[in-house]
Design an enzyme around this catalytic site. Structure first.
Site, PDB file in Angstrom:
ATOM      1  N   GLU A   1       0.073 -12.548  -1.700  1.00 47.80           N
ATOM      2  CA  GLU A   1      -1.376 -12.666  -1.908  1.00 47.80           C
ATOM      3  C   GLU A   1      -1.708 -13.938  -2.687  1.00 47.80           C
ATOM      4  O   GLU A   1      -0.993 -14.304  -3.624  1.00 47.80           O
ATOM      5  CB  GLU A   1      -1.892 -11.447  -2.680  1.00 47.80           C
ATOM      6  CG  GLU A   1      -1.704 -10.138  -1.923  1.00 47.80           C
ATOM      7  CD  GLU A   1      -2.257  -8.924  -2.681  1.00 47.80           C
ATOM      8  OE1 GLU A   1      -2.839  -9.084  -3.780  1.00 47.80           O
ATOM      9  OE2 GLU A   1      -2.093  -7.804  -2.157  1.00 47.80           O
TER      10      GLU A   1
ATOM     11  N   SER B   1       0.841  -1.198   0.000  1.00 49.19           N
ATOM     12  CA  SER B   1       0.000   0.000   0.000  1.00 49.19           C
ATOM     13  C   SER B   1       0.879   1.252   0.000  1.00 49.19           C
ATOM     14  O   SER B   1       0.376   2.364  -0.209  1.00 49.19           O
ATOM     15  CB  SER B   1      -0.954   0.001   1.206  1.00 49.19           C
ATOM     16  OG  SER B   1      -0.247  -0.283   2.398  1.00 49.19           O
TER      17      SER B   1
ATOM     18  N   GLU C   1      -8.954  -9.983   3.971  1.00 42.77           N
ATOM     19  CA  GLU C   1      -9.348  -8.605   3.644  1.00 42.77           C
ATOM     20  C   GLU C   1     -10.742  -8.580   3.043  1.00 42.77           C
ATOM     21  O   GLU C   1     -11.037  -9.295   2.073  1.00 42.77           O
ATOM     22  CB  GLU C   1      -8.325  -7.994   2.666  1.00 42.77           C
ATOM     23  CG  GLU C   1      -8.677  -6.553   2.295  1.00 42.77           C
ATOM     24  CD  GLU C   1      -7.524  -5.774   1.661  1.00 42.77           C
ATOM     25  OE1 GLU C   1      -6.399  -6.302   1.592  1.00 42.77           O
ATOM     26  OE2 GLU C   1      -7.771  -4.630   1.253  1.00 42.77           O
TER      27      GLU C   1
HETATM   28  O1  KIV Z   1      -0.407  -3.441   1.667  1.00 38.32           O
HETATM   29  C1  KIV Z   1      -1.141  -3.383   2.665  1.00 38.32           C
HETATM   30  O2  KIV Z   1      -1.249  -2.360   3.344  1.00 38.32           O
HETATM   31  C2  KIV Z   1      -1.896  -4.582   3.031  1.00 38.32           C
HETATM   32  C3  KIV Z   1      -2.918  -4.453   4.118  1.00 38.32           C
HETATM   33  C4  KIV Z   1      -4.127  -3.781   3.610  1.00 38.32           C
HETATM   34  C5  KIV Z   1      -3.223  -5.761   4.749  1.00 38.32           C
HETATM   35  O3  KIV Z   1      -1.725  -5.606   2.438  1.00 38.32           O
END
Ligand code: KIV
Length: 271
Positions: A122, A52, A189
């Site tokens: 993932e 993220s 999620e």
């Molecule tokens: O990249 C991220 O912040 C995540 C979280 C939302 C679990 O994978």
């Protein structure tokens, strides 16, 4: 006494004990030294150097553009700040999906070049071979199921996943596969709370939820969202603990005002 308070350093074993004793696990993202230091000192159990970062640090619309080199840079900065919590680093899009040799090489680079304690990737069945190879090399792996943002163009939307029976059944099967492949935890999620509860009870390793209800073994949020830095982002699952965008705006406005009015610096602030 809580397990969280008992231990000097949080390890994957600590998280396992927390699940067994019913103590919830706290996890938050961080991407830089200064925030990681505050978050670690505040007593978080796990810092996720999430991809993220692609959104909140670099301003991209999705998590897809961030590179392995950029993730390594963020992880190195976080690791320098941390004394106590477990640090997990996302394998970015394109660094593990093609085959398990590439996945293993990417995970090894993260561990070797950053000093992080674990990696996250993932997917379920599609990445099982890679999970086994990475775990086999001695690297702890956290799984991630439900809404997996690296597949956003396959889903087409960020809405709740696994509401239909077929997708829920796939998730139930995937989480078992991840557990059997040796994952130490799995992020869930944006899935229905009832499904998250069912799968959390069906496995021995902890689940960490984001938009997956209260019955996961732990919770994770993106730091920028929970601190209110990313002010426009207000999904239903988010609890905003601070309005940092407003507080920062007010502070900057005051700073500009003080300079314009010859009020900064004053005598005490000068040499
Ligand atoms: O990249 C991220 O912040 C995540 C979280 C939302 C679990 O994978």
């Amino acid at each position: 006494m809580s397990i969280h308070k008992e231990v000097k350093k949080i390890t994957t074993n600590t998280l396992q004990k927390m699940k067994q004793s019913g103590e919830k696990i706290s996890m938050l993202t961080a991407y830089d030294f200064s925030f990681a230091k505050i978050i670690d000192n505040a007593g978080i159990d796990v810092i996720l150097v999430g991809d993220s970062a692609s959104n909140v640090m670099a301003g991209h619309e999705t998590t897809l553009p961030i590179t392995l080199e950029q993730m390594i840079y963020h992880a190195q900065s976080v690791i320098r700040a941390v004394n106590r919590c477990l640090v997990v680093v996302d394998l970015p899009f394109g660094t593990y999906q093609s085959n398990s040799d590439i996945a293993l090489a990417s995970a090894i680079r993260i561990m070797k070049e950053t000093g992080a304690h674990a990696i996250k990737l993932e997917g379920g069945e599609e990445v099982i071979e890679s999970v086994k190879r990475i775990v086999g090399a001695g690297i702890p792996v956290m799984g991630h199921l439900g809404l997996t943002p690296q597949s956003i163009y396959k889903f087409g939307t960020y809405t709740v996943r696994a509401k239909e029976e077929a997708e829920a059944n796939k998730l139930k099967n995937d989480i078992k596969l991840l557990e059997n492949a040796g994952c130490f935890a799995v992020v869930l999620e944006k899935i229905p709370a009832s499904l998250a509860k069912e799968v959390s009870q069906s496995i021995q390793i902890p689940t960490i939820g984001i938009g997956a209800g209260k019955d996961c073994d732990g919770q994770v949020l993106v730091m920028h969202d929970m601190l209110g830095i990313n002010a426009e982002f207000k999904p239903r699952f988010l609890r905003q603990y601070l309005d940092m965008a407003t507080l920062t705006t007010q502070a900057v406005q005051q700073y500009v005002h003080d300079i314009k009015h010859h009020n900064f610096p004053n005598e005490k602030e000068s040499y």
